[in-house]
Write a protein that holds these residues in place. Structure first.
Motif, PDB file in Angstrom:
ATOM      1  N   ALA A  94     -16.302  34.461  32.187  1.00 50.23           N
ATOM      2  CA  ALA A  94     -16.121  33.229  31.866  1.00 50.23           C
ATOM      3  C   ALA A  94     -14.352  32.893  31.926  1.00 50.23           C
ATOM      4  O   ALA A  94     -14.257  31.634  32.069  1.00 50.23           O
ATOM      5  CB  ALA A  94     -16.257  33.018  30.258  1.00 50.23           C
ATOM      6  N   SER A  95     -13.505  33.809  31.979  1.00 49.48           N
ATOM      7  CA  SER A  95     -12.084  33.598  32.085  1.00 49.48           C
ATOM      8  C   SER A  95     -11.932  33.030  33.545  1.00 49.48           C
ATOM      9  O   SER A  95     -10.917  32.245  33.603  1.00 49.48           O
ATOM     10  CB  SER A  95     -11.208  35.008  31.990  1.00 49.48           C
ATOM     11  N   PHE A  96     -12.698  33.097  34.450  1.00 47.74           N
ATOM     12  CA  PHE A  96     -12.321  32.619  35.992  1.00 47.74           C
ATOM     13  C   PHE A  96     -12.663  31.216  36.054  1.00 47.74           C
ATOM     14  O   PHE A  96     -11.701  30.505  36.456  1.00 47.74           O
ATOM     15  CB  PHE A  96     -13.255  33.308  36.924  1.00 47.74           C
ATOM     16  N   TYR A  97     -13.870  30.743  35.463  1.00 51.44           N
ATOM     17  CA  TYR A  97     -14.062  29.286  35.520  1.00 51.44           C
ATOM     18  C   TYR A  97     -13.059  28.570  34.472  1.00 51.44           C
ATOM     19  O   TYR A  97     -12.680  27.316  34.770  1.00 51.44           O
ATOM     20  CB  TYR A  97     -15.402  28.814  35.251  1.00 51.44           C
ATOM     21  N   GLN A  98     -12.586  29.293  33.245  1.00 54.67           N
ATOM     22  CA  GLN A  98     -11.595  28.418  32.513  1.00 54.67           C
ATOM     23  C   GLN A  98     -10.067  28.588  33.266  1.00 54.67           C
ATOM     24  O   GLN A  98      -9.606  27.544  32.915  1.00 54.67           O
ATOM     25  CB  GLN A  98     -11.474  29.616  31.170  1.00 54.67           C
ATOM     26  N   LYS A  99      -9.874  29.274  34.142  1.00 54.92           N
ATOM     27  CA  LYS A  99      -8.598  29.413  34.714  1.00 54.92           C
ATOM     28  C   LYS A  99      -8.767  28.114  35.672  1.00 54.92           C
ATOM     29  O   LYS A  99      -7.647  27.398  35.726  1.00 54.92           O
ATOM     30  CB  LYS A  99      -8.487  30.606  35.700  1.00 54.92           C
ATOM     31  N   VAL A 100     -10.005  27.813  36.363  1.00 57.10           N
ATOM     32  CA  VAL A 100      -9.893  26.533  37.048  1.00 57.10           C
ATOM     33  C   VAL A 100      -9.679  25.446  36.211  1.00 57.10           C
ATOM     34  O   VAL A 100      -9.001  24.345  36.666  1.00 57.10           O
ATOM     35  CB  VAL A 100     -11.361  26.424  37.921  1.00 57.10           C
ATOM     36  N   VAL A 101     -10.600  25.321  35.180  1.00 57.80           N
ATOM     37  CA  VAL A 101     -10.410  24.317  34.154  1.00 57.80           C
ATOM     38  C   VAL A 101      -9.133  24.140  33.895  1.00 57.80           C
ATOM     39  O   VAL A 101      -8.193  23.237  33.489  1.00 57.80           O
ATOM     40  CB  VAL A 101     -11.242  24.388  32.924  1.00 57.80           C
ATOM     41  N   GLU A 102      -8.185  25.219  33.404  1.00 59.41           N
ATOM     42  CA  GLU A 102      -6.802  25.334  33.028  1.00 59.41           C
ATOM     43  C   GLU A 102      -5.907  24.555  33.841  1.00 59.41           C
ATOM     44  O   GLU A 102      -5.045  23.956  33.751  1.00 59.41           O
ATOM     45  CB  GLU A 102      -6.337  26.840  32.583  1.00 59.41           C
ATOM     46  N   ALA A 103      -6.097  25.022  35.113  1.00 53.26           N
ATOM     47  CA  ALA A 103      -5.325  24.408  36.454  1.00 53.26           C
ATOM     48  C   ALA A 103      -5.602  23.036  36.448  1.00 53.26           C
ATOM     49  O   ALA A 103      -4.670  22.188  36.882  1.00 53.26           O
ATOM     50  CB  ALA A 103      -5.867  25.090  37.597  1.00 53.26           C
ATOM     51  N   THR A 104      -6.660  22.442  36.150  1.00 54.43           N
ATOM     52  CA  THR A 104      -6.848  20.879  36.133  1.00 54.43           C
ATOM     53  C   THR A 104      -5.871  20.313  35.081  1.00 54.43           C
ATOM     54  O   THR A 104      -5.416  19.154  35.432  1.00 54.43           O
ATOM     55  CB  THR A 104      -8.131  20.383  35.999  1.00 54.43           C
ATOM     56  N   HIS A 105      -5.615  20.871  34.154  1.00 59.61           N
ATOM     57  CA  HIS A 105      -4.835  20.325  32.924  1.00 59.61           C
ATOM     58  C   HIS A 105      -3.346  20.622  33.369  1.00 59.61           C
ATOM     59  O   HIS A 105      -2.406  19.678  33.404  1.00 59.61           O
ATOM     60  CB  HIS A 105      -5.206  21.140  31.751  1.00 59.61           C
TER      61      HIS A 105
END
Length: 383
Positions: A92-103
């Motif tokens: 799950a950390s990988f899709y969370q990295k993408v979400v974090e990048a949007t922020h």
């Protein structure tokens, strides 16, 4: 007193699926043409690590392309590199990295995320884009045979969870899909071959002429001839798109014809800890369901032989040790749960025409597995 207000509306979806070569050559304006006209669009790239490794100048080419087309889009950050294959969907950390990048980079609903990679990366990035701001615009750039002819052209996004494939996901359309055939040239033999199983799948249930074409061109496809591969991809992509545009694009019902061969494939992938790749598992699933159709008396032995010979001529295995009856029966139950209702399995009424069933005989499944094991062992002993 009960008061009921009924709401009803429809939304039309449209997106292009493009086929090209060398899309980040500044002279090729196709990619730049996909952005909203009249504004410079903030854009963020996520790249499959396997693609980045095999195309070491890709990030530089994207940078130069963006500079040459600065009136269309600009890069808000360096590309994010993520692992390819199921690894990026299992953690799950990988899709969370993408979400974090949007922020971090202020990527909003008018910005664009561009995913470059195989089907697993497209799935994961698509999921992250869909849940960020309730949907950030996504451009997919599939780089494998499988993703160019099937998964990359559709409307599904997902990650794996609870030991189940695609447990978390959305139905969200991309802004565009752009297939660059140049990426295929660096695929290993397994990924080159693997995607062809999806073409066999759709041909067997929908179009006998396409199945015959695959039989005629099997040797060329197996020897990595690019021109027949291009034709295979475009024909397969068109058939998947035609199906998606039909009556149930977001799969609200339990009927999923394009999942022919997939109920066993999904379980096999998980049981093998994804040692068996998706296309390879689908090939085995096709062999299994075709054999089951033969045992039911729906297709003739010579028709089954045609399916088996085609799979073998393309270099697919027909069996893996994880295919025990108990494991498969559990996979059948999980597939029914994934469908969200009545068990619906696509089998073969004849080559080129599928038929749906709502139950499967467990003993017959085990008999089909034994036949696959014997055929596979015979092929190994001859090699």
């Amino acid at each position: 007193m009960n008061t009921i207000l009924k709401q009803r509306f429809s939304v039309s979806f449209e997106y292009p699926v493009c086929f090209s070569e060398d899309i980040f050559n500044p002279e090729n304006k196709l990619f730049a043409s996909l952005f909203e006209k009249g504004r410079k669009c903030k854009t963020f790239f996520i790249i499959d690590s396997g693609v980045a490794q095999n195309h070491k100048s890709l990030s530089d080419k994207i940078q130069h392309y963006s500079e040459a087309n600065s009136d269309s889009f600009f890069l808000c950050a360096d590309p994010l590199i993520v692992p390819g294959g199921e690894a990026c969907k299992n953690d799950a950390s990988f899709y969370q990295k993408v979400v974090e990048a949007t922020h971090i980079h202020g990527i909003d609903r008018h910005s664009y995320i561009v995913a470059i990679g195989g089907g697993a990366v497209l799935d994961m990035v698509g999921f992250a884009a869909a849940i960020s701001h309730r949907g950030i615009r996504l451009i997919r750039v599939p780089t494998t045979v499988l993703s160019q002819n099937d998964s990359g052209v559709g409307v599904k996004n997902s990650v794996n969870s609870f030991g189940k494939k695609n447990y978390l996901g959305t139905f969200t359309t991309p802004v565009a899909v752009i297939n660059d055939f140049n990426f295929l040239e660096t695929l290993d033999d397994r990924d080159w071959r693997g995607g062809i199983s999806e073409a066999i799948k759709v041909a067997l249930i929908k179009d006998i002429s396409f199945f015959e074409w695959l039989e005629q061109h099997a040797a060329q496809l197996a020897s990595r001839s690019l021109e027949p591969m291009k034709e295979q991809i475009m024909r397969c992509a068109q058939m998947h798109m035609d199906h998606i545009a039909g009556k149930d694009p977001f799969e609200m019902g339990s009927s999923r014809p394009l999942d022919f061969g997939h109920w066993a494939a999904h379980k096999l992938e998980h049981l093998s800890s994804y040692r068996v790749r998706h296309g390879e598992a689908v090939a085995i699933g096709i062999a299994l369901d075709s054999t089951y159709s033969y045992l039911k008396g729906w297709i003739a032995k010579e028709d089954l032989n045609r399916v088996i010979v085609l799979l073998q001529n393309l270099g697919f295995s027909l069996y893996e040790p994880e295919l025990s009856g108990e494991n498969l029966i559990k996979g059948l139950r999980e597939f029914q749960e994934h469908l969200g209702g009545q068990l619906t399995i696509m089998l073969l009424e004849r080559l080129g025409k599928g038929v749906e069933v709502h139950e499967m005989d467990h003993a017959m499944i085990e008999e089909a597995v034994k036949m696959l094991k014997d055929w596979n062992q015979e092929a190994i002993s001859k090699s």
